[in-house]
Design an enzyme around this catalytic site. Structure first.
Site, PDB file in Angstrom:
ATOM      1  N   LYS A 159       0.809  -1.244   0.281  1.00  9.25           N
ATOM      2  CA  LYS A 159       0.012   0.057   0.066  1.00  9.25           C
ATOM      3  C   LYS A 159       0.899   1.378  -0.327  1.00  9.25           C
ATOM      4  O   LYS A 159       2.132   1.074   0.449  1.00  9.25           O
ATOM      5  CB  LYS A 159      -1.062  -0.064   1.066  1.00  9.25           C
ATOM      6  CG  LYS A 159      -0.365   0.156   2.552  1.00  9.25           C
ATOM      7  CD  LYS A 159       0.076   1.575   3.150  1.00  9.25           C
ATOM      8  CE  LYS A 159       0.708   1.404   4.162  1.00  9.25           C
ATOM      9  NZ  LYS A 159       1.438   2.645   4.775  1.00  9.25           N
ATOM     10  N   VAL A 210      10.599  -4.746   4.229  1.00 10.26           N
ATOM     11  CA  VAL A 210      10.179  -4.754   5.422  1.00 10.26           C
ATOM     12  C   VAL A 210      10.450  -3.388   6.070  1.00 10.26           C
ATOM     13  O   VAL A 210      11.429  -2.647   5.854  1.00 10.26           O
ATOM     14  CB  VAL A 210      10.778  -5.909   6.219  1.00 10.26           C
ATOM     15  CG1 VAL A 210      10.519  -5.798   7.666  1.00 10.26           C
ATOM     16  CG2 VAL A 210      10.161  -7.053   5.760  1.00 10.26           C
ATOM     17  N   ALA A 240       9.038  -0.407   5.743  1.00 10.30           N
ATOM     18  CA  ALA A 240       9.084   0.625   4.599  1.00 10.30           C
ATOM     19  C   ALA A 240       8.142   1.404   4.304  1.00 10.30           C
ATOM     20  O   ALA A 240       8.109   2.115   3.595  1.00 10.30           O
ATOM     21  CB  ALA A 240       9.370  -0.341   3.283  1.00 10.30           C
ATOM     22  N   GLY A 261       3.786  -3.993   4.387  1.00 12.36           N
ATOM     23  CA  GLY A 261       4.071  -5.594   4.050  1.00 12.36           C
ATOM     24  C   GLY A 261       3.523  -6.468   5.003  1.00 12.36           C
ATOM     25  O   GLY A 261       2.678  -7.304   4.584  1.00 12.36           O
ATOM     26  N   SER A 314       1.338  -5.972   7.376  1.00 11.83           N
ATOM     27  CA  SER A 314      -0.153  -5.585   7.248  1.00 11.83           C
ATOM     28  C   SER A 314      -0.929  -6.286   5.973  1.00 11.83           C
ATOM     29  O   SER A 314      -2.008  -7.291   6.067  1.00 11.83           O
ATOM     30  CB  SER A 314      -0.524  -4.234   7.174  1.00 11.83           C
ATOM     31  OG  SER A 314       0.184  -3.478   8.267  1.00 11.83           O
ATOM     32  N   ASP A 344      -3.297  -0.785   9.724  1.00 11.39           N
ATOM     33  CA  ASP A 344      -3.560  -0.872   8.063  1.00 11.39           C
ATOM     34  C   ASP A 344      -3.956  -2.075   7.548  1.00 11.39           C
ATOM     35  O   ASP A 344      -4.165  -2.175   6.314  1.00 11.39           O
ATOM     36  CB  ASP A 344      -1.892  -0.761   7.754  1.00 11.39           C
ATOM     37  CG  ASP A 344      -1.348   0.883   7.821  1.00 11.39           C
ATOM     38  OD1 ASP A 344      -2.094   1.763   7.877  1.00 11.39           O
ATOM     39  OD2 ASP A 344      -0.157   0.854   7.597  1.00 11.39           O
TER      40      ASP A 344
HETATM   41  O1  C5P Z   1      -1.677  -0.182  14.409  1.00 14.76           O
HETATM   42  P1  C5P Z   1       0.018  -0.466  14.263  1.00 14.76           P
HETATM   43  O2  C5P Z   1       0.356  -1.722  14.886  1.00 14.76           O
HETATM   44  O3  C5P Z   1       0.349  -0.679  12.755  1.00 14.76           O
HETATM   45  O4  C5P Z   1       0.695   0.677  14.618  1.00 14.76           O
HETATM   46  C1  C5P Z   1       2.106   0.772  14.947  1.00 14.76           C
HETATM   47  C2  C5P Z   1       2.502   1.989  15.799  1.00 14.76           C
HETATM   48  O5  C5P Z   1       2.163   3.197  14.945  1.00 14.76           O
HETATM   49  C3  C5P Z   1       1.606   2.096  17.100  1.00 14.76           C
HETATM   50  O6  C5P Z   1       1.808   1.618  18.193  1.00 14.76           O
HETATM   51  C4  C5P Z   1       1.545   3.696  17.186  1.00 14.76           C
HETATM   52  O7  C5P Z   1       2.873   4.039  17.941  1.00 14.76           O
HETATM   53  C5  C5P Z   1       1.770   4.208  15.694  1.00 14.76           C
HETATM   54  N1  C5P Z   1       0.662   4.463  15.296  1.00 14.76           N
HETATM   55  C6  C5P Z   1       0.033   5.901  15.737  1.00 14.76           C
HETATM   56  N2  C5P Z   1      -1.198   6.300  14.956  1.00 14.76           N
HETATM   57  C7  C5P Z   1      -1.831   5.308  14.262  1.00 14.76           C
HETATM   58  C8  C5P Z   1      -1.311   4.307  13.633  1.00 14.76           C
HETATM   59  C9  C5P Z   1       0.112   4.021  14.131  1.00 14.76           C
HETATM   60  O8  C5P Z   1       0.601   6.507  16.682  1.00 14.76           O
HETATM   61  N3  C5P Z   1      -2.848   6.042  13.817  1.00 14.76           N
END
Ligand code: C5P
Length: 301
Positions: free
Chosen positions: A12, A97, A99, A103, A105, A138
């Protein structure tokens, strides 16, 4: 029931990304237009005897339940109540990875789609996305791909019309960015330049390629702890080679350029590939259709 199923996990891009506010739960309130591209990992899932196991062509990725793909399989089985002794998930990784290309997700989303098909579970896109939201911000987008406006922490999706096809050159510099660290550096009240998201959504509705490409923008670029110069340099190269717009994707460090000319895209790919191994030439892809829900009761709460 024995299964053997394959699925593609598309990368994405964040065509545009704005961070509106820090939330009480530590996440950030986003507004982003997300887009899938043809660059993909390939996943194969087969029945196994002993629990969930993941094999990839990247030695540093976890092969146990810590892998996003295994988490997705576990969540699917839990939500549907389907019982199985074990699954082997083989992933041929092409998406770099860490990146900003989603990937991990996308692998998780592909596992959900593949298991839905293999077990004829009949979950709708929305039901798969409900499971996906428990796995990462994501993952719901990656279930269907195409073009969507993502809000909330990224999981609240409004499908947008498929955009006119762009050739896309993606280039990841050698350095990687930690997503939590990058988000922690964002000071929402200090962001002065923000993307024209409404103009972008309007350009998508009008299928105005120039209008779309002119509005690619990512506020996270200004929060980078390092590598900003390299990101700007790659963007400059893409534009010099004829990209209609260029930006970092997600939390980086990948940079993408959008082209309407295949010739220009191939030229940009060659120029950047000679300097960066992780350079790819691909195209935007449409939304994946996942039939109607056959099991209204699933997923279980
Ligand atoms: O949801 P995901 O595990 O992919 O998010 C990874 C990290 O990115 C979260 O722990 C957070 O620190 C940050 N994040 C955020 N706000 C978002 C998405 C991700 O702060 N909307």
């Amino acid at each position: 029931m024995k299964i053997d199923v394959k699925a593609k996990a598309y990368a994405k891009l964040n065509i545009s990304l704005d961070v509106l506010a820090r939330r009480a739960d530590g996440y950030h309130e986003l507004r982003s237009v997300m887009q899938s591209v043809g660059l993909c990992d390939t996943i194969r899932i087969t029945s196994a005897e002993n629990g969930l196991c993941v094999k990839t062509n990247r030695a540093y990725l976890p092969s146990d339940e810590k892998n996003m793909a295994a988490k997705a399989a576990a969540a699917f089985l839990r939500h549907t109540g389907i019982e199985c002794e074990g699954l082997m998930i083989e992933i041929d990784k092409k998406i770099p990875v860490c990146a900003g290309l989603g990937g991990g997700s996308s692998d998780a989303a592909a596992v959900l789609r593949a298991l839905n098909k293999a077990y004829a579970a009949g979950l709708s896109a929305g039901q798969l996305q409900t499971i996906a939201a428990t796995l990462g911000s994501d993952v719901p987008f990656c279930v269907v791909g195409g073009t969507s406006l993502a809000q909330g922490r990224g999981e609240e999706l409004t499908p947008l019309p498929d955009i006119p096809v762009f050739y896309v050159v993606i280039c990841k510099p050698v350095f990687s960015v930690s997503t939590p660290e990058l988000f922690s550096r964002v000071r929402c009240e200090k962001i002065r330049l923000r993307p024209d998201m409404d103009g972008l959504i309007d350009a998508i509705a009008r299928k105005d390629q120039k209008g779309i490409a002119r509005r690619v923008f990512n506020v996270l670029e200004d929060a980078l702890p390092k590598g900003g110069d390299e990101i700007r340099e790659i963007k400059g190269t893409l534009i010099d080679c004829g990209a209609m717009g260029a930006s970092m994707s997600g939390s980086g460090s990948s940079v993408f350029g959008l082209f309407d000319s295949e010739e220009n895209a191939v030229y940009a790919f060659r120029v950047l590939k000679s300097r960066f191994t992780d350079t790819f030439l691909t195209k935007t892809t449409p939304r994946i259709e996942i039939g109607e829900a056959l099991n209204e009761d699933w997923p279980k709460a």
